[in-house]
Write an enzyme that holds these catalytic residues in place. Structure first.
Site, mmCIF file in Angstrom:
data_model
loop_
_atom_site.group_PDB
_atom_site.id
_atom_site.type_symbol
_atom_site.label_atom_id
_atom_site.label_comp_id
_atom_site.label_asym_id
_atom_site.label_seq_id
_atom_site.Cartn_x
_atom_site.Cartn_y
_atom_site.Cartn_z
ATOM 1 N N HIS A 1 17.948 -23.819 -78.965
ATOM 2 C CA HIS A 1 18.926 -22.729 -78.982
ATOM 3 C C HIS A 1 19.362 -22.371 -77.577
ATOM 4 C CE1 HIS A 1 15.040 -20.477 -78.650
ATOM 5 N NE2 HIS A 1 15.724 -19.694 -77.838
ATOM 6 N N HIS B 1 19.047 -17.856 -71.487
ATOM 7 C CA HIS B 1 18.223 -19.061 -71.338
ATOM 8 C C HIS B 1 18.627 -20.139 -72.331
ATOM 9 C CE1 HIS B 1 15.783 -16.758 -74.388
ATOM 10 N NE2 HIS B 1 15.600 -17.963 -74.918
ATOM 11 N N GLU C 1 13.310 -22.243 -71.687
ATOM 12 C CA GLU C 1 12.231 -22.009 -72.636
ATOM 13 C C GLU C 1 11.872 -23.365 -73.249
ATOM 14 O OE1 GLU C 1 13.415 -19.627 -76.026
ATOM 15 O OE2 GLU C 1 11.342 -19.217 -76.593
HETATM 16 CO CO CO Z 1 14.650 -18.298 -76.772
#
Ligand code: CO
Length: 134
Positions: A7, A79, A130
């Site tokens: 994502h 992010h 991440e």
């Molecule tokens: Co995230």
């Protein structure tokens, strides 16, 4: 080492307005808001055919994205999340390579109930990364 883009996270000042923008203007499938008090955010998941967008709104006074919103009052990209097969092996390799893993380096359970780690943006082209164990 990294796999799929899981994502892209966007911090927004008004989650309902952002969800409406993605649903009504961009024609995407969006979830209802999920409060995640342990992470200090409320999230709306936007489902795309090949990935997801997460719209994040600060939740509570100690939200980790509050400062980001102070610096970016209209919101912005926060992010990107890449999948890895083995988060401990990934962490050890990244440390060995000189990259900084944020926090104490122990994976935490993320928004999808899977272990995640964050990497220092200064080590990755100014982008907070991440990693999520797939
Ligand atoms: Co995230």
């Amino acid at each position: 080492m990294i796999g799929r883009l899981n994502h892209v996270a966007i911090v927004v000042p008004d989650l309902n307005a952002a969800a409406s923008l993605y649903r009504d203007t961009l024609g995407a499938r969006v979830s209802l808001p999920h409060p995640l008090p342990a992470h200090g955010v409320t999230v709306v998941f936007v489902e795309l055919p090949n990935s997801k967008i997460e719209l994040l709104e600060p939740l509570g006074p100690r939200s980790p994205v509050r400062g980001f919103l102070d610096d970016n009052p209209h919101g912005g990209m926060h992010h990107v999340c890449y999948e890895v097969d083995d988060i401990i092996a990934a962490r050890d390799w990244l440390r060995h390579s000189g990259a900084r893993v944020l926090g104490d380096g122990e994976p935490k359970i993320g928004a999808h109930d899977k272990p995640v780690l964050f990497l220092h943006p200064k080590d990755f082209c100014g982008t907070l990364i991440e990693l999520e164990q797939a």
